[in-house]
Each structure stands twice: as structure tokens, then as C-alpha cells.
Scaffold this motif. Structure first.
Motif, mmCIF file in Angstrom:
data_model
loop_
_atom_site.group_PDB
_atom_site.id
_atom_site.type_symbol
_atom_site.label_atom_id
_atom_site.label_comp_id
_atom_site.label_asym_id
_atom_site.label_seq_id
_atom_site.Cartn_x
_atom_site.Cartn_y
_atom_site.Cartn_z
ATOM 1 N N LYS A 163 2.086 -13.809 1.738
ATOM 2 C CA LYS A 163 1.422 -12.730 1.003
ATOM 3 C C LYS A 163 0.012 -12.512 1.554
ATOM 4 O O LYS A 163 -0.428 -11.367 1.714
ATOM 5 C CB LYS A 163 1.354 -13.079 -0.479
ATOM 6 C CG LYS A 163 0.759 -11.973 -1.341
ATOM 7 C CD LYS A 163 0.783 -12.352 -2.810
ATOM 8 C CE LYS A 163 0.206 -11.220 -3.665
ATOM 9 N NZ LYS A 163 0.209 -11.589 -5.115
ATOM 10 N N THR A 164 -0.682 -13.602 1.877
ATOM 11 C CA THR A 164 -2.034 -13.498 2.426
ATOM 12 C C THR A 164 -2.000 -12.872 3.814
ATOM 13 O O THR A 164 -2.826 -12.016 4.136
ATOM 14 C CB THR A 164 -2.687 -14.893 2.503
ATOM 15 O OG1 THR A 164 -2.702 -15.481 1.199
ATOM 16 C CG2 THR A 164 -4.106 -14.812 3.031
ATOM 17 N N ALA A 165 -1.051 -13.324 4.635
ATOM 18 C CA ALA A 165 -0.923 -12.781 5.983
ATOM 19 C C ALA A 165 -0.611 -11.290 5.931
ATOM 20 O O ALA A 165 -1.167 -10.496 6.699
ATOM 21 C CB ALA A 165 0.176 -13.523 6.742
ATOM 22 N N ARG A 166 0.252 -10.908 5.016
ATOM 23 C CA ARG A 166 0.636 -9.497 4.904
ATOM 24 C C ARG A 166 -0.546 -8.639 4.470
ATOM 25 O O ARG A 166 -0.744 -7.535 4.995
ATOM 26 C CB ARG A 166 1.780 -9.357 3.909
ATOM 27 C CG ARG A 166 2.347 -7.943 3.835
ATOM 28 C CD ARG A 166 3.625 -7.905 3.030
ATOM 29 N NE ARG A 166 4.263 -6.600 3.102
ATOM 30 C CZ ARG A 166 5.484 -6.341 2.634
ATOM 31 N NH1 ARG A 166 6.189 -7.298 2.082
ATOM 32 N NH2 ARG A 166 5.989 -5.134 2.743
ATOM 33 N N GLU A 167 -1.348 -9.128 3.522
ATOM 34 C CA GLU A 167 -2.498 -8.369 3.058
ATOM 35 C C GLU A 167 -3.568 -8.270 4.147
ATOM 36 O O GLU A 167 -4.235 -7.241 4.282
ATOM 37 C CB GLU A 167 -3.085 -9.013 1.802
ATOM 38 C CG GLU A 167 -4.239 -8.243 1.176
ATOM 39 C CD GLU A 167 -3.858 -6.841 0.727
ATOM 40 O OE1 GLU A 167 -4.782 -6.031 0.490
ATOM 41 O OE2 GLU A 167 -2.653 -6.534 0.601
ATOM 42 N N THR A 168 -3.713 -9.335 4.929
ATOM 43 C CA THR A 168 -4.646 -9.309 6.060
ATOM 44 C C THR A 168 -4.262 -8.215 7.047
ATOM 45 O O THR A 168 -5.104 -7.425 7.492
ATOM 46 C CB THR A 168 -4.663 -10.670 6.779
ATOM 47 O OG1 THR A 168 -5.119 -11.673 5.869
ATOM 48 C CG2 THR A 168 -5.572 -10.641 7.995
ATOM 49 N N VAL A 169 -2.984 -8.166 7.376
ATOM 50 C CA VAL A 169 -2.483 -7.150 8.304
ATOM 51 C C VAL A 169 -2.671 -5.756 7.715
ATOM 52 O O VAL A 169 -3.077 -4.820 8.408
ATOM 53 C CB VAL A 169 -0.999 -7.408 8.629
ATOM 54 C CG1 VAL A 169 -0.407 -6.224 9.400
ATOM 55 C CG2 VAL A 169 -0.837 -8.691 9.433
ATOM 56 N N ASN A 170 -2.376 -5.607 6.433
ATOM 57 C CA ASN A 170 -2.514 -4.312 5.767
ATOM 58 C C ASN A 170 -3.952 -3.789 5.845
ATOM 59 O O ASN A 170 -4.186 -2.632 6.192
ATOM 60 C CB ASN A 170 -2.086 -4.433 4.307
ATOM 61 C CG ASN A 170 -2.406 -3.182 3.499
ATOM 62 O OD1 ASN A 170 -1.982 -2.074 3.816
ATOM 63 N ND2 ASN A 170 -3.208 -3.344 2.456
#
Length: 296
Positions: A163-170
Motif C-alpha cells: 500500500k505504501t509503495a503504491r501510494e509512493t508511485v501514485n
């Protein structure tokens, strides 16, 4: 006069610039009237980055920009101050290096194994703060930054949640388009491949091609690294000769100084913070040379 006009008219570069300006004007008209910080944010250079991110499609760029303006209105990245996120930086898991790459870009160093908190909201505020700080410290004429990711000590148990990785990418892709020039993932362990198989699906094609894996025993990847960085500046952890040390107190003082610049740039008031008002933390790798002095 006729000869000058003809040469200018047939110059491909000049024609490309004219097309770019036309698209930017079209984009600005599509967005409509802006005011305050939205107007300050939407410079021609900014609009150009959004157009590039959407292959110069004005409608798609407009939608992207509208989402960013909504996000900035809620997140208020220009108002985040170091004292609010300093606890996230105590271990040096993410910070701006004191050197630029060969192209003059700001450099962010990430050390995922040094994660020290659990709040996704605070982690994202810390990330956004440092992206903004990297932009603040770009030399004139440069718009992008480079990321160096050190996998020393990384395991699946210390990896950031998906979830953290996805939000970083977003955040990086959708609200800071064309700000990332390149990201080097240095010597990731084999077990990282399982994590990467999931994360790479969050990346758009442009961002995916900016991510480079570097292995010390792979000559081609090492040579690619040298194309971007001076070996004397590059820390040993990334195959260079410099000594990597993160001193949280020193870095906090530097960020407090930059906060004053940020406040002035955005037209808000802010007072310099004394070192005692931030989390001092402990030193990491107490060597001689420090990578937390001013990036000049």
C-alpha cells in the motif's frame, strides 16, 4: 528579411518550440482562470511536464492537472515544514544528498531497510516534503531529480507495505510528472524480485523505463551508473568513493533553513527553527565526510 524568415520557418527546432507553445496555450485555456497558489504552480514549465506525461494530449493533461490541483489543495505540500515530519527522518531512510548528478539534478537517497515508523500518512508527508525540497534545490534550467535506492539490510520483513509503495508511485507519477529523471536500485537481493513483480504493475511505461537495476558485478549496469554520477561524489554504498553518513541534527538544521526559502517562495510566513525544536536522533554510520551539507 525574407531570408531570415525562411530559415526560421524551416528550422525543425524552432517549429517544435512553436508547437510546444501552442499546446501550452491551448492547455492553459482549457484549464481556465487560476488564482493564488494554483496560478503560481501552473507555470509554462509545469504545464509542459503535464503535457509530456500525457503525450501532449490536452484533454488528458487537463484531467491530470485537475486531479493534482485537488490533491495539492487538500495535501498542501507547500505548507509542510521539516519540524512536522522530522521524526520520519531520524534514521536517514530518505534524504537529499549534498551532491548533484552529472546533469545538475538533485539527488534523493532512499534506504528502505531504515524504515522507523508505521503511519502511512506521515510517511507520505515526509516523502512529499523531500520531493518539494529536491525541487527547491534544483539549479536554474534543471527540472528533474535522481533517486538512489540502497538495499543494504533489506529483507521482506523490512520492506515497505505494498500500500505504501503504491501510494509512493501514485504521488510521484500523477502529481510530480516528469520530475523523476532516473531511479537506480542498487544491488537489490534476489528476494526483492517477488516484491518488484507486484510494484512494477503500478508504474506507467515512462516511469518503468526510468528504473534501473544496478549490480556491482554487472559491468554494463555499473557503467550506466558512472554516466550519471561522479565517482568521487557517489557513496561507497553505490559503488563510489565517498563516505556515507547521515547526521539527523545537521540535516534538520539544513531543512529549517530551506523552510524559510519555501515560505518566502509561496508567500507564507515562517520563522527559522532552532535545532532543539526538531528530533535530534542518532547519527548513522559516524564517519568523517557527511552527505547532509548543502546541495550546491
Amino acid at each position: 528579411m525574407f531570408r531570415v524568415w525562411r530559415n526560421s520557418h524551416n528550422d525543425p527546432e524552432n517549429g517544435s518550440m512553436q508547437q510546444s507553445e501552442t499546446k501550452i496555450n491551448e492547455f492553459r485555456a482549457a484549464i481556465g482562470p487560476l488564482s493564488g497558489r494554483d496560478l503560481q504552480f501552473c507555470t509554462d514549465a509545469c504545464l509542459r511536464r503535464y503535457l509530456e506525461a500525457r503525450n501532449w494530449n490536452v484533454d488528458k493533461s487537463k484531467k491530470m492537472m485537475e486531479e493534482t490541483l485537488k490533491w495539492r489543495s487538500k495535501f498542501k505540500p507547500e505548507e509542510i515544514r521539516w519540524r512536522e515530519v522530522a521524526i520520519e527522518g531520524e534514521t536517514g531512510k530518505l534524504y537529499r544528498a549534498n551532491f548533484h548528478d552529472r546533469h545538475g539534478r538533485s539527488v534523493l537517497i532512499l534506504r528502505p531497510a531504515m524504515q522507523n515508523t508505521t503511519s502511512l500518512e506521515n510517511q507520505m508527508r515526509h516523502l512529499v516534503y523531500l520531493i518539494e525540497n529536491a525541487i527547491l534545490n534544483l539549479p536554474e534550467g534543471q527540472e528533474q531529480m535522481a533517486w538512489l535506492i540502497d538495499f543494504t539490510g533489506w529483507t521482506l520483513s523490512t520492506s515497505v507495505p505494498i500500500k505504501t509503495a503504491r501510494e509512493t508511485v501514485n504521488i510521484l507519477q500523477n502529481h510530480y510528472p516528469e520530475r523523476l529523471a532516473i531511479a537506480f536500485l542498487y544491488s537489490p537481493p534476489r528476494i526483492f524480485e517477488a516484491f518488484w513483480k507486484i510494484v512494477k504493475y503500478f508504474l506507467d511505461t515512462k516511469t518503468f523505463h526510468k528504473v534501473k537495476f544496478v549490480y556491482p558485478n554487472n559491468k554494463d549496469s555499473v557503467e550506466l551508473m558512472k554516466q550519471y554520477f561522479d565517482e568521487e561524489n557517489l557513496p561507497k554504498e553505490f559503488g563510489g568513493k565517498a563516505i556515507l553518513e547521515y547526521n539527523h541534527e545537521d540535516f534538520s538544521m539544513l531543512m529549517a533553513q530551506d523552510d524559510v526559502k519555501t515560505a518566502a517562495m509561496w508567500g507564507s510566513s515562517d520563522k527559522p527553527q532552532h535545532a532543539t525544536t526538531v528530533h535530534s536522533g542518532a547519527e548513522v554510520a559516524p564517519e568523517r565526510a557527511r552527505l547532509t551539507s548543502s546541495a550546491s
